[in-house]
Design a protein around this motif. Structure first.
Motif, mmCIF file in Angstrom:
data_model
loop_
_atom_site.group_PDB
_atom_site.id
_atom_site.type_symbol
_atom_site.label_atom_id
_atom_site.label_comp_id
_atom_site.label_asym_id
_atom_site.label_seq_id
_atom_site.Cartn_x
_atom_site.Cartn_y
_atom_site.Cartn_z
ATOM 1 N N TYR A 72 0.851 -1.183 0.000
ATOM 2 C CA TYR A 72 0.000 0.000 0.000
ATOM 3 C C TYR A 72 0.883 1.229 0.000
ATOM 4 O O TYR A 72 1.788 1.349 0.820
ATOM 5 C CB TYR A 72 -0.931 0.001 1.219
ATOM 6 C CG TYR A 72 -2.094 -0.931 1.060
ATOM 7 C CD1 TYR A 72 -3.197 -0.551 0.305
ATOM 8 C CD2 TYR A 72 -2.085 -2.184 1.639
ATOM 9 C CE1 TYR A 72 -4.280 -1.407 0.143
ATOM 10 C CE2 TYR A 72 -3.159 -3.050 1.481
ATOM 11 C CZ TYR A 72 -4.251 -2.652 0.728
ATOM 12 O OH TYR A 72 -5.310 -3.502 0.565
ATOM 13 N N GLN A 73 0.616 2.159 -0.922
ATOM 14 C CA GLN A 73 1.387 3.390 -1.045
ATOM 15 C C GLN A 73 0.439 4.580 -1.085
ATOM 16 O O GLN A 73 -0.618 4.514 -1.713
ATOM 17 C CB GLN A 73 2.253 3.373 -2.305
ATOM 18 C CG GLN A 73 3.269 2.253 -2.339
ATOM 19 C CD GLN A 73 4.324 2.375 -1.260
ATOM 20 O OE1 GLN A 73 4.767 3.465 -0.914
ATOM 21 N NE2 GLN A 73 4.734 1.248 -0.714
ATOM 22 N N GLY A 74 0.821 5.646 -0.429
ATOM 23 C CA GLY A 74 0.021 6.866 -0.401
ATOM 24 C C GLY A 74 -0.347 7.212 1.024
ATOM 25 O O GLY A 74 -0.448 6.331 1.874
ATOM 26 N N ARG A 75 -0.566 8.481 1.276
ATOM 27 C CA ARG A 75 -0.827 8.912 2.652
ATOM 28 C C ARG A 75 -2.305 8.984 2.977
ATOM 29 O O ARG A 75 -2.772 8.380 3.915
ATOM 30 C CB ARG A 75 -0.170 10.260 2.903
ATOM 31 C CG ARG A 75 1.335 10.123 2.870
ATOM 32 C CD ARG A 75 2.006 11.396 3.215
ATOM 33 N NE ARG A 75 3.446 11.143 3.052
ATOM 34 C CZ ARG A 75 4.351 11.646 3.796
ATOM 35 N NH1 ARG A 75 4.025 12.479 4.743
ATOM 36 N NH2 ARG A 75 5.607 11.366 3.603
ATOM 37 N N HIS A 76 -3.054 9.745 2.228
ATOM 38 C CA HIS A 76 -4.459 9.975 2.578
ATOM 39 C C HIS A 76 -5.365 8.832 2.132
ATOM 40 O O HIS A 76 -6.252 8.417 2.874
ATOM 41 C CB HIS A 76 -4.943 11.303 2.000
ATOM 42 C CG HIS A 76 -4.133 12.468 2.496
ATOM 43 N ND1 HIS A 76 -4.175 12.893 3.801
ATOM 44 C CD2 HIS A 76 -3.242 13.263 1.865
ATOM 45 C CE1 HIS A 76 -3.348 13.909 3.963
ATOM 46 N NE2 HIS A 76 -2.757 14.151 2.798
ATOM 47 N N GLU B 155 -3.149 3.177 -1.908
ATOM 48 C CA GLU B 155 -3.564 2.241 -2.944
ATOM 49 C C GLU B 155 -2.596 1.067 -2.988
ATOM 50 O O GLU B 155 -1.405 1.229 -2.753
ATOM 51 C CB GLU B 155 -3.578 2.927 -4.305
ATOM 52 C CG GLU B 155 -4.612 4.016 -4.427
ATOM 53 C CD GLU B 155 -4.633 4.620 -5.823
ATOM 54 O OE1 GLU B 155 -4.318 3.904 -6.791
ATOM 55 O OE2 GLU B 155 -4.964 5.800 -5.940
ATOM 56 N N LEU B 156 -3.124 -0.098 -3.312
ATOM 57 C CA LEU B 156 -2.300 -1.293 -3.466
ATOM 58 C C LEU B 156 -1.625 -1.230 -4.831
ATOM 59 O O LEU B 156 -2.299 -1.140 -5.862
ATOM 60 C CB LEU B 156 -3.168 -2.550 -3.354
ATOM 61 C CG LEU B 156 -2.449 -3.880 -3.251
ATOM 62 C CD1 LEU B 156 -1.581 -3.928 -2.001
ATOM 63 C CD2 LEU B 156 -3.456 -5.015 -3.239
ATOM 64 N N ILE B 157 -0.285 -1.233 -4.841
ATOM 65 C CA ILE B 157 0.461 -1.153 -6.093
ATOM 66 C C ILE B 157 1.510 -2.258 -6.145
ATOM 67 O O ILE B 157 1.867 -2.857 -5.133
ATOM 68 C CB ILE B 157 1.158 0.212 -6.264
ATOM 69 C CG1 ILE B 157 2.239 0.390 -5.194
ATOM 70 C CG2 ILE B 157 0.169 1.362 -6.243
ATOM 71 C CD1 ILE B 157 3.261 1.433 -5.551
ATOM 72 N N LYS B 158 2.027 -2.506 -7.350
ATOM 73 C CA LYS B 158 3.153 -3.429 -7.503
ATOM 74 C C LYS B 158 4.395 -2.731 -6.982
ATOM 75 O O LYS B 158 4.793 -1.691 -7.484
ATOM 76 C CB LYS B 158 3.375 -3.785 -8.972
ATOM 77 C CG LYS B 158 2.334 -4.679 -9.555
ATOM 78 C CD LYS B 158 2.702 -5.004 -10.994
ATOM 79 C CE LYS B 158 1.650 -5.845 -11.648
ATOM 80 N NZ LYS B 158 2.020 -6.175 -13.037
ATOM 81 N N GLU B 159 4.995 -3.298 -5.950
ATOM 82 C CA GLU B 159 6.218 -2.717 -5.406
ATOM 83 C C GLU B 159 7.446 -3.330 -6.062
ATOM 84 O O GLU B 159 8.375 -2.638 -6.454
ATOM 85 C CB GLU B 159 6.285 -2.916 -3.894
ATOM 86 C CG GLU B 159 7.492 -2.269 -3.277
ATOM 87 C CD GLU B 159 7.492 -2.337 -1.761
ATOM 88 O OE1 GLU B 159 8.424 -1.792 -1.178
ATOM 89 O OE2 GLU B 159 6.577 -2.921 -1.160
ATOM 90 N N ILE B 160 7.444 -4.659 -6.174
ATOM 91 C CA ILE B 160 8.571 -5.376 -6.782
ATOM 92 C C ILE B 160 8.014 -6.380 -7.779
ATOM 93 O O ILE B 160 7.071 -7.111 -7.483
ATOM 94 C CB ILE B 160 9.400 -6.120 -5.719
ATOM 95 C CG1 ILE B 160 10.001 -5.139 -4.712
ATOM 96 C CG2 ILE B 160 10.496 -6.957 -6.373
ATOM 97 C CD1 ILE B 160 10.684 -5.802 -3.531
#
Length: 75
Positions: A14-18, A21-26
């Motif tokens: 999960y990335q983002g502050r407010h 969102e679930l994103i591909k990290e690796i």
């Protein structure tokens, strides 16, 4: 005899502050020998090997704590 081959690993975070969102990290593609990290893009061979080694080491350590429920299936 049945054989299998690990071709691809994707790790999400999960990335983002407010509104995270679930994103591909690796992304690791073993057949293409490429490693991607969302902050750095496609890594060179040395960086890719180092990140993959760290990723696998961390995964094994977490697995050993019993925090994953692992299911293996064949399709």
């Amino acid at each position: 005899a049945t054989s299998w081959q690990l071709v691809y690993i994707t790790d999400f975070s999960y990335q983002g502050r407010h509104t995270p969102e679930l994103i591909k990290e690796i992304d690791v593609c073993f057949s293409m020998k490429q490693v991607y990290h969302f902050l750095a893009g496609w890594l060179n061979a040395k960086e890719g090997k180092e990140l993959l080694a760290l990723f696998i080491s961390n995964f094994v350590e977490y697995y050993n704590t019993g925090c994953y429920q692992v299911t293996v299936t064949t399709e």
